[in-house]
Design a protein around this motif. Structure first.
Motif, PDB file in Angstrom:
ATOM      1  N   MET A   1      -0.357  51.721 -23.188  1.00  0.00           N
ATOM      2  CA  MET A   1       0.457  52.837 -23.674  1.00  0.00           C
ATOM      3  C   MET A   1      -0.432  54.040 -23.964  1.00  0.00           C
ATOM      4  N   ARG A   2      -0.086  55.197 -23.406  1.00  0.00           N
ATOM      5  CA  ARG A   2      -0.899  56.397 -23.576  1.00  0.00           C
ATOM      6  C   ARG A   2      -0.797  56.922 -24.998  1.00  0.00           C
ATOM      7  N   ARG A   3      -1.970  57.232 -25.588  1.00  0.00           N
ATOM      8  CA  ARG A   3      -1.991  57.817 -26.919  1.00  0.00           C
ATOM      9  C   ARG A   3      -1.743  59.311 -26.824  1.00  0.00           C
ATOM     10  N   LYS A   4      -1.006  59.848 -27.768  1.00  0.00           N
ATOM     11  CA  LYS A   4      -0.752  61.283 -27.802  1.00  0.00           C
ATOM     12  C   LYS A   4      -2.036  62.030 -28.132  1.00  0.00           C
ATOM     13  N   THR A   5      -2.230  63.190 -27.517  1.00  0.00           N
ATOM     14  CA  THR A   5      -3.358  64.039 -27.884  1.00  0.00           C
ATOM     15  C   THR A   5      -2.957  64.903 -29.073  1.00  0.00           C
ATOM     16  N   ILE A   6      -3.932  65.528 -29.685  1.00  0.00           N
ATOM     17  CA  ILE A   6      -3.666  66.372 -30.850  1.00  0.00           C
ATOM     18  C   ILE A   6      -2.743  67.532 -30.488  1.00  0.00           C
ATOM     19  N   LEU A   7      -2.746  67.934 -29.226  1.00  0.00           N
ATOM     20  CA  LEU A   7      -1.920  69.060 -28.796  1.00  0.00           C
ATOM     21  C   LEU A   7      -0.437  68.725 -28.783  1.00  0.00           C
ATOM     22  N   GLU A   8      -0.103  67.440 -28.814  1.00  0.00           N
ATOM     23  CA  GLU A   8       1.296  67.020 -28.751  1.00  0.00           C
ATOM     24  C   GLU A   8       1.935  66.872 -30.133  1.00  0.00           C
ATOM     25  N   TYR A   9       1.169  67.114 -31.166  1.00  0.00           N
ATOM     26  CA  TYR A   9       1.696  67.094 -32.528  1.00  0.00           C
ATOM     27  C   TYR A   9       1.884  68.522 -33.018  1.00  0.00           C
ATOM     28  N   GLU A  10       2.931  68.753 -33.800  1.00  0.00           N
ATOM     29  CA  GLU A  10       3.070  70.039 -34.463  1.00  0.00           C
ATOM     30  C   GLU A  10       2.205  70.039 -35.715  1.00  0.00           C
ATOM     31  N   THR A  11       1.459  71.103 -35.907  1.00  0.00           N
ATOM     32  CA  THR A  11       0.599  71.206 -37.083  1.00  0.00           C
ATOM     33  C   THR A  11       1.422  71.192 -38.368  1.00  0.00           C
ATOM     34  N   VAL A  12       2.537  71.915 -38.354  1.00  0.00           N
ATOM     35  CA  VAL A  12       3.437  72.011 -39.507  1.00  0.00           C
ATOM     36  C   VAL A  12       4.864  71.921 -39.000  1.00  0.00           C
ATOM     37  N   SER A  13       5.688  71.109 -39.659  1.00  0.00           N
ATOM     38  CA  SER A  13       7.080  70.991 -39.244  1.00  0.00           C
ATOM     39  C   SER A  13       7.939  70.536 -40.422  1.00  0.00           C
ATOM     40  N   PHE A  14       9.226  70.436 -40.169  1.00  0.00           N
ATOM     41  CA  PHE A  14      10.180  69.980 -41.192  1.00  0.00           C
ATOM     42  C   PHE A  14      10.913  68.766 -40.667  1.00  0.00           C
ATOM     43  N   ASP A  15      10.989  67.723 -41.487  1.00  0.00           N
ATOM     44  CA  ASP A  15      11.728  66.511 -41.149  1.00  0.00           C
ATOM     45  C   ASP A  15      13.079  66.575 -41.853  1.00  0.00           C
ATOM     46  N   PRO A  16      14.162  66.854 -41.106  1.00  0.00           N
ATOM     47  CA  PRO A  16      15.471  67.016 -41.749  1.00  0.00           C
ATOM     48  C   PRO A  16      16.021  65.726 -42.357  1.00  0.00           C
ATOM     49  N   ALA A  20      11.531  66.716 -45.754  1.00  0.00           N
ATOM     50  CA  ALA A  20      10.105  66.750 -46.092  1.00  0.00           C
ATOM     51  C   ALA A  20       9.355  67.750 -45.233  1.00  0.00           C
ATOM     52  N   LEU A  21       8.317  68.333 -45.829  1.00  0.00           N
ATOM     53  CA  LEU A  21       7.312  69.091 -45.085  1.00  0.00           C
ATOM     54  C   LEU A  21       6.392  68.076 -44.410  1.00  0.00           C
ATOM     55  N   VAL A  22       6.190  68.232 -43.113  1.00  0.00           N
ATOM     56  CA  VAL A  22       5.329  67.309 -42.371  1.00  0.00           C
ATOM     57  C   VAL A  22       4.125  68.090 -41.848  1.00  0.00           C
ATOM     58  N   ILE A  23       2.935  67.584 -42.148  1.00  0.00           N
ATOM     59  CA  ILE A  23       1.702  68.235 -41.704  1.00  0.00           C
ATOM     60  C   ILE A  23       0.747  67.197 -41.125  1.00  0.00           C
ATOM     61  N   ILE A  24      -0.167  67.668 -40.283  1.00  0.00           N
ATOM     62  CA  ILE A  24      -1.306  66.845 -39.886  1.00  0.00           C
ATOM     63  C   ILE A  24      -2.342  66.955 -41.002  1.00  0.00           C
ATOM     64  N   ASP A  25      -2.831  65.830 -41.491  1.00  0.00           N
ATOM     65  CA  ASP A  25      -3.890  65.871 -42.503  1.00  0.00           C
ATOM     66  C   ASP A  25      -5.207  66.214 -41.811  1.00  0.00           C
ATOM     67  N   GLN A  26      -5.591  67.493 -41.907  1.00  0.00           N
ATOM     68  CA  GLN A  26      -6.756  67.968 -41.160  1.00  0.00           C
ATOM     69  C   GLN A  26      -8.087  67.533 -41.778  1.00  0.00           C
ATOM     70  N   LEU A  35      -0.060  61.906 -39.986  1.00  0.00           N
ATOM     71  CA  LEU A  35       0.965  62.838 -40.419  1.00  0.00           C
ATOM     72  C   LEU A  35       1.350  62.526 -41.857  1.00  0.00           C
ATOM     73  N   LEU A  36       1.454  63.568 -42.672  1.00  0.00           N
ATOM     74  CA  LEU A  36       1.870  63.427 -44.062  1.00  0.00           C
ATOM     75  C   LEU A  36       3.260  64.011 -44.232  1.00  0.00           C
ATOM     76  N   SER A  37       4.160  63.252 -44.827  1.00  0.00           N
ATOM     77  CA  SER A  37       5.501  63.739 -45.166  1.00  0.00           C
ATOM     78  C   SER A  37       5.528  64.022 -46.658  1.00  0.00           C
ATOM     79  N   LEU A  38       5.641  65.287 -47.017  1.00  0.00           N
ATOM     80  CA  LEU A  38       5.497  65.710 -48.402  1.00  0.00           C
ATOM     81  C   LEU A  38       6.824  66.214 -48.954  1.00  0.00           C
ATOM     82  N   THR A  39       7.223  65.664 -50.077  1.00  0.00           N
ATOM     83  CA  THR A  39       8.481  66.065 -50.709  1.00  0.00           C
ATOM     84  C   THR A  39       8.284  66.596 -52.129  1.00  0.00           C
TER      85      THR A  39
END
Length: 358
Positions: A1-16, A20-26, A35-39
């Motif tokens: 199974m192919r692993r996603k590259t960093i380019l395929e993740y959104e740096t910042v997004s919203f999980d409806p 939650a605020l969703v971020i990549i923990d840089q 990915l961190l889901s922050l509420t």
């Protein structure tokens, strides 16, 4: 199974679903993509302060979504009480990163929604806050793409480009600011060679910029910060592109510590030095860079953060500013989503904003 590259993740997004605020923990990159889901607002504040999410555009988007997430949790139908609690949460988030003007810009836009829609009910105001946060998110992508188009016009195929810190996709939602011309150039076959400063003391160049540009297939070489003069002297670099956290009305720009040194070297070797800045990063209320607040961070980032054992003497004094200010005289041009501003910046930046609001 192919692993996603960093380019395929959104740096910042919203999980409806999770609200939650969703971020990549840089702070874990490049070794681990988490990915961190922050509420909770305390966790959102900490994520901004500890650079789990960083970069001026990304901070702005995260602040907007984070404030919406916090507003959703205000349990009242009383509009006045809602507004008072909303302002308290906004003020709290403002303390996370004092230099990054995008933080304040995004939070002000969110508060403007509440003020404009007083009388419509708390439920409707929350819906409008969600819409505003998502618009800030979507606009960031378009703004960065346009910066990339203007920046690309300043370059030639095969150019060597030096960048400092991370003003890339990981500093925004997509494309980044200083790296936007590089991403577009890669798509169009320009064949750039990118030199990336490691960027002490937090190594955003080594950990983040080198990571994401290599993932995009670019020709990337990582260098120590003190090697910049050497590659400029050898004519391996034809342009310098960096981002910034705040630009004053006279063109002075605050960016990651070390940027002003790179600009001085570029000036000496007669290499064009460009700041890439969305207009949300330009603070026309400031007369000069001397008015920009500079955050100073913990000494442990220098004395022990990247070492198995402490490498500096105990009790040694440490100076650790996060940013420095590059004077306008060292800046060739400021690339915005409305075009490139050139000296005198007091006039050209004013015209940029006239274009923005026309």
């Amino acid at each position: 199974m192919r692993r996603k590259t960093i380019l395929e993740y959104e740096t910042v997004s919203f999980d409806p679903e999770k609200r939650a605020l969703v971020i990549i923990d840089q702070t874990l990159l490049p070794g681990q993509v988490r990915l961190l889901s922050l509420t909770e607002i305390e966790d959102i504040w900490e994520a901004i302060y500890l650079l789990k999410v960083r970069g001026a555009p990304a901070i702005g988007v995260a602040a907007a979504i984070g404030l919406y997430v916090a507003a959703e949790q205000i349990d009242t139908v009383d509009e006045e009480l809602f507004y008072q609690q909303f302002k308290e949460k906004k003020k709290y988030l403002e303390t996370a990163r004092p230099t990054a003007v995008n933080l304040f810009w995004a939070l002000e836009k969110m508060e403007a929604v509440v003020k404009k829609n007083r009388g419509k009910g708390v439920g409707e105001i929350k819906k409008l806050l969600n819409r505003e946060a998502m618009q800030i998110h979507d606009e960031d992508i378009e703004v960065c793409r346009r910066i990339g188009e203007y920046g690309l016009k300043l370059l030639n195929s095969g150019d060597g480009i030096l960048t400092h810190c991370n003003a890339g996709k990981l500093a925004a939602v997509k494309y980044g600011t200083a790296t936007a011309p590089m991403y577009l150039g890669q798509e169009r076959g320009y064949g750039f060679h990118i030199y990336v400063d490691e960027t002490r003391p937090l190594l955003q160049g080594a950990r983040l910029t080198a990571f994401e540009l290599a993932a995009a297939g670019m020709d990337v070489t990582l260098i120590c910060d003190n090697m910049a003069a050497d590659i400029m002297k050898k004519r391996l670099v034809q342009a310098v592109f960096v981002g910034c956290d705040r630009v004053a009305s006279n063109g002075d720009a605050a960016n990651k510590i070390g940027t002003s040194g790179v600009a001085a070297l570029a000036s000496y070797y007669r290499i064009p030095f460009y700041i890439c800045a969305p207009t949300s990063t330009i603070d026309m209320t400031l007369k000069s860079g001397s008015e920009i607040p500079i955050e100073e961070r913990k000494e442990t980032e220098i004395t022990e953060m990247w070492y198995e054992k402490r490498m500096a003497p105990e009790n040694i004094k440490v100076y650790n500013p996060c940013f420095d200010v590059t004077e306008k005289e060292l800046i060739t041009g400021i690339v915005t989503e409305y075009g490139v501003a050139y000296p005198p910046y007091e006039e050209s930046l004013r015209r940029i904003f006239e274009k923005k609001f026309e």
